[in-house]
Design a protein around this motif. Structure first.
Motif, PDB file in Angstrom:
ATOM      1  N   SER A 256       0.782  -1.265   0.113  1.00  0.00           N
ATOM      2  CA  SER A 256      -0.162   0.128   0.000  1.00  0.00           C
ATOM      3  C   SER A 256       1.000   1.255  -0.149  1.00  0.00           C
ATOM      4  O   SER A 256       0.724   2.195  -0.727  1.00  0.00           O
ATOM      5  N   ILE A 257       1.976   1.307   0.796  1.00  0.00           N
ATOM      6  CA  ILE A 257       2.615   2.110   0.992  1.00  0.00           C
ATOM      7  C   ILE A 257       3.214   2.440  -0.290  1.00  0.00           C
ATOM      8  O   ILE A 257       3.720   3.879  -0.942  1.00  0.00           O
ATOM      9  N   GLY A 258       4.071   1.382  -0.920  1.00  0.00           N
ATOM     10  CA  GLY A 258       4.653   1.407  -2.320  1.00  0.00           C
ATOM     11  C   GLY A 258       3.757   2.043  -3.425  1.00  0.00           C
ATOM     12  O   GLY A 258       4.211   2.939  -4.381  1.00  0.00           O
ATOM     13  N   ASN A 259       2.418   1.649  -3.399  1.00  0.00           N
ATOM     14  CA  ASN A 259       1.497   2.312  -4.247  1.00  0.00           C
ATOM     15  C   ASN A 259       1.501   3.730  -4.257  1.00  0.00           C
ATOM     16  O   ASN A 259       1.256   4.397  -5.190  1.00  0.00           O
ATOM     17  N   ILE A 260       1.567   4.404  -3.002  1.00  0.00           N
ATOM     18  CA  ILE A 260       1.615   5.546  -3.093  1.00  0.00           C
ATOM     19  C   ILE A 260       2.630   6.431  -3.696  1.00  0.00           C
ATOM     20  O   ILE A 260       2.584   7.249  -4.479  1.00  0.00           O
ATOM     21  N   VAL A 261       3.807   5.819  -3.455  1.00  0.00           N
ATOM     22  CA  VAL A 261       5.112   6.282  -4.154  1.00  0.00           C
ATOM     23  C   VAL A 261       5.014   6.069  -5.633  1.00  0.00           C
ATOM     24  O   VAL A 261       5.252   7.234  -6.330  1.00  0.00           O
ATOM     25  N   TYR A 262       4.205   5.258  -6.216  1.00  0.00           N
ATOM     26  CA  TYR A 262       3.734   5.185  -7.553  1.00  0.00           C
ATOM     27  C   TYR A 262       2.529   6.037  -7.730  1.00  0.00           C
ATOM     28  O   TYR A 262       1.921   5.695  -8.744  1.00  0.00           O
ATOM     29  N   ASN A 263       2.194   6.973  -7.174  1.00  0.00           N
ATOM     30  CA  ASN A 263       1.054   7.776  -7.327  1.00  0.00           C
ATOM     31  C   ASN A 263      -0.170   7.252  -7.429  1.00  0.00           C
ATOM     32  O   ASN A 263      -1.179   7.951  -7.844  1.00  0.00           O
ATOM     33  N   GLU A 264      -0.384   6.146  -6.701  1.00  0.00           N
ATOM     34  CA  GLU A 264      -1.996   5.718  -6.476  1.00  0.00           C
ATOM     35  C   GLU A 264      -2.165   6.208  -5.141  1.00  0.00           C
ATOM     36  O   GLU A 264      -1.840   5.309  -4.120  1.00  0.00           O
ATOM     37  N   LEU A 265      -2.712   7.101  -5.029  1.00  0.00           N
ATOM     38  CA  LEU A 265      -3.097   7.885  -3.667  1.00  0.00           C
ATOM     39  C   LEU A 265      -4.162   7.559  -2.737  1.00  0.00           C
ATOM     40  O   LEU A 265      -4.340   8.211  -2.001  1.00  0.00           O
ATOM     41  N   ASP A 266      -5.028   6.565  -3.317  1.00  0.00           N
ATOM     42  CA  ASP A 266      -6.467   6.499  -2.834  1.00  0.00           C
ATOM     43  C   ASP A 266      -6.441   5.570  -1.705  1.00  0.00           C
ATOM     44  O   ASP A 266      -7.683   5.278  -1.079  1.00  0.00           O
ATOM     45  N   LEU A 267      -5.407   4.612  -1.345  1.00  0.00           N
ATOM     46  CA  LEU A 267      -5.312   3.980  -0.206  1.00  0.00           C
ATOM     47  C   LEU A 267      -4.170   4.286   0.695  1.00  0.00           C
ATOM     48  O   LEU A 267      -3.104   3.400   0.836  1.00  0.00           O
ATOM     49  N   ALA A 268      -4.042   5.414   1.521  1.00  0.00           N
ATOM     50  CA  ALA A 268      -3.052   5.881   2.277  1.00  0.00           C
ATOM     51  C   ALA A 268      -3.063   5.436   3.753  1.00  0.00           C
ATOM     52  O   ALA A 268      -4.232   5.477   4.195  1.00  0.00           O
ATOM     53  N   PRO A 269      -2.237   5.585   4.640  1.00  0.00           N
ATOM     54  CA  PRO A 269      -2.150   5.589   5.997  1.00  0.00           C
ATOM     55  C   PRO A 269      -3.369   6.584   6.531  1.00  0.00           C
ATOM     56  O   PRO A 269      -3.249   7.821   6.010  1.00  0.00           O
ATOM     57  N   CYS A 270      -4.067   6.157   7.329  1.00  0.00           N
ATOM     58  CA  CYS A 270      -5.384   7.212   7.572  1.00  0.00           C
ATOM     59  C   CYS A 270      -4.993   8.287   8.248  1.00  0.00           C
ATOM     60  O   CYS A 270      -5.411   9.491   7.749  1.00  0.00           O
ATOM     61  N   THR A 271      -4.025   8.832   9.151  1.00  0.00           N
ATOM     62  CA  THR A 271      -3.740   9.824   9.705  1.00  0.00           C
ATOM     63  C   THR A 271      -2.959  10.793   8.647  1.00  0.00           C
ATOM     64  O   THR A 271      -3.156  12.010   8.518  1.00  0.00           O
ATOM     65  N   ALA A 272      -2.132  10.366   8.009  1.00  0.00           N
ATOM     66  CA  ALA A 272      -1.415  10.781   6.745  1.00  0.00           C
ATOM     67  C   ALA A 272      -2.460  11.416   5.880  1.00  0.00           C
ATOM     68  O   ALA A 272      -2.413  12.754   5.541  1.00  0.00           O
ATOM     69  N   ALA A 273      -3.257  10.573   5.427  1.00  0.00           N
ATOM     70  CA  ALA A 273      -4.489  11.320   4.332  1.00  0.00           C
ATOM     71  C   ALA A 273      -4.991  12.020   4.984  1.00  0.00           C
ATOM     72  O   ALA A 273      -5.614  13.107   4.238  1.00  0.00           O
ATOM     73  N   ALA A 274      -5.602  11.891   6.194  1.00  0.00           N
ATOM     74  CA  ALA A 274      -6.468  13.068   6.911  1.00  0.00           C
ATOM     75  C   ALA A 274      -5.721  14.060   7.011  1.00  0.00           C
ATOM     76  O   ALA A 274      -6.361  15.411   6.785  1.00  0.00           O
ATOM     77  N   SER A 275      -4.571  14.255   7.324  1.00  0.00           N
ATOM     78  CA  SER A 275      -3.619  15.771   7.482  1.00  0.00           C
ATOM     79  C   SER A 275      -3.638  16.450   6.052  1.00  0.00           C
ATOM     80  O   SER A 275      -3.721  17.504   6.109  1.00  0.00           O
ATOM     81  N   VAL A 276      -3.534  15.436   4.916  1.00  0.00           N
ATOM     82  CA  VAL A 276      -3.648  16.141   3.542  1.00  0.00           C
ATOM     83  C   VAL A 276      -4.793  16.604   3.199  1.00  0.00           C
ATOM     84  O   VAL A 276      -5.067  17.538   2.674  1.00  0.00           O
TER      85      VAL A 276
END
Lengths: 311, 311
Positions: B130-150
């Motif tokens: 899941s973390i790796g997919n964020i690096v690859y710009n697939e942003l829709d399943l990120a760690p909750c606190t991080a996504a909430a901050s954004v």
């Protein structure tokens, strides 16, 4: 004008030689213990453009005691067929690692194909799980060019903890992995890119400057802090006065050399280290596969999971 | 002194309410189509400390049309047994997502347990893939606190492209994922931490400042650029003059409020949005599971992979 022996040039050859010697020792040990490492290189379609890279990988691998096999697929292969072939290689115990040579034809979705390689055989460090593990501070299986760039910085002897690092370029396989690798080493990292307001303002405050954007001579002397280490990851073709071409990096090497304390030449800097990292990754993959083998068979004897399932 | 209604306070409740309304509409649609979403919460050992969080998750989930089931395991459970239980939930088609409540007892390796959750059921966004997919710009399943901050930063309306962002704290589940999420949005991102030479020097140049280090009132007014957005992710307990305790963030809210244009209060800022993101992630997971279901059955009819294997 300094000669090519200028001590400010941070060359890749000695760094690569050191890594390859370690790989060779480890490959010999593994082979003696019944686990001979082997790489499979996949090319799709007309491969003239990548032939020189594949030849280089083969000669370095064989010199390090790692078998190397090329598998060539026709340009018309479907993504499903290629994925099935990769699944077959994942299931083949004689294969340690799988390399997918780029470029592939336009109808092949490269990310999906890279994700089809089992993470334990992902010697290029391109699988999302491999990238994610870097974020989790497991740094030993990183994308080759990114890891090679970090090795070049380490070769300067600079203390990474607290080092002010600026990376120009935020690609998934170079810029971002360099950022995670160096965050894990304790550096303070800034990542710039084409949307950054002033790349120069950031670059000028960097103790270590990484550049990977594919724009020839983008970084000039006035963008570099005196005494910095400059790691140039660009590979660009430039026309020469006599009508030929030459390879240049993303850094204006001749002028930046007068300001920086270290600068990697292009060619001859990061490039030679990249293939050494590929082979080191192969040994990391092999050790992980061996660890899985051991834990699987040990688990047969005394796993509480199996008892639970049997119950 | 400004009141709690000060417009500089960037509150989480309206952001959470908007996300929850979207989740509810999507959950109703999915349920009508035969895919009812369901979360399973795993707690291990004495769970008094997490009970309030679990109760909150349950009430928000049920209000959004997502089933919620608690499974409690004894503190003595082995890691193998817990992993086997998670594998059972992975294989259960009635379960959309799995939450592992922290803390777990010391003998349970939390990262290995999180990695046992199938990536398609990883609603907390904690699996390496899941973390790796964020690096690859697939942003829709990120760690909750991080996504909430954004989400809180987005609520300011600031243009993210080219925004100078500084993150204080480089944890795997908050600081680093915020960095990747915002890099993908086009921000210029710097990550600072305890080894950074001068956090203040970086913080002062930030248009948006994220703080997640767990040190009460670390960030003072003189470390903030006038007009900045300050997202406070810290949750710390502080003694009060009357011998009680209160919750404060990593930012000295009262003084920073005089300098910043937006500041998230603690409590009441990022916190309420985190559980909304957990539920949004649940719907993302459900959609991915539905897509896999569709492609699996479509492939039966006309897959060239199957023809290849059969041949």
């Amino acid at each position: 004008m300094p000669t090519a022996d200028d001590h400010r040039y941070l060359k890749g050859a000695p760094v690569a030689a050191r890594i390859l010697a370690e790989v060779r020792a480890e490959a010999e040990r593994a082979t003696a213990e019944g686990f001979r490492p082997k790489l499979v290189s996949i090319t799709v379609g007309d491969v003239a453009a990548v032939d020189v890279y594949v030849r280089n990988q083969r000669s370095k691998a064989e010199a390090a005691g790692i078998d190397f096999e090329e598998r060539r697929f026709p340009a018309e292969i479907s993504a499903d067929e290629l994925e099935a072939a990769i699944h077959g290689m994942n299931a083949d115990p004689r294969i340690t690692g799988i390399i997918i040579q780029r470029p592939v034809p336009a109808h092949i979705p490269i990310k999906a194909i890279q994700a089809a390689v089992h993470p334990l055989k992902d010697v290029e460090g391109m699988h999302p799980a491999s990238i994610g593990n870097i974020v989790y501070n497991e740094l030993d299986l990183a994308p080759c060019t990114a890891a090679a760039s970090v090795e070049m910085l380490k070769a300067t002897g600079l203390e990474l903890k607290g080092l002010e690092v600026v990376i120009v370029g935020h690609s998934e396989i170079v810029g971002k992995p360099i950022a995670f690798l160096l965050m894990s080493e304790g550096a303070t990292v800034t990542v710039c890119h084409h949307m950054t307001r002033s790349v120069a303002a950031h670059a000028r405050r960097a103790d270590a400057l990484f550049v990977a954007v594919g724009r020839p001579r983008l970084i000039k002397a006035d963008m570099v802090k005196p005494g910095a280490a400059v790691i140039d990851i660009g590979i660009n073709s430039e026309a020469t006065a006599d009508g030929g071409t030459r390879i240049v990096g993303d850094v204006d090497t001749e002028s930046v050399r007068e300001v920086a304390s270290w600068i990697t030449p292009v060619p001859g800097g990061v490039g030679p280290v990249t293939v050494a990292i590929l082979l080191r990754n192969t040994m990391v993959a092999l050790q992980r596969q061996r660890a899985l083998y051991r834990s699987t068979y040990q688990a047969d004897a005394n796993s509480s999971v199996r008892r639970l399932r049997a119950g």
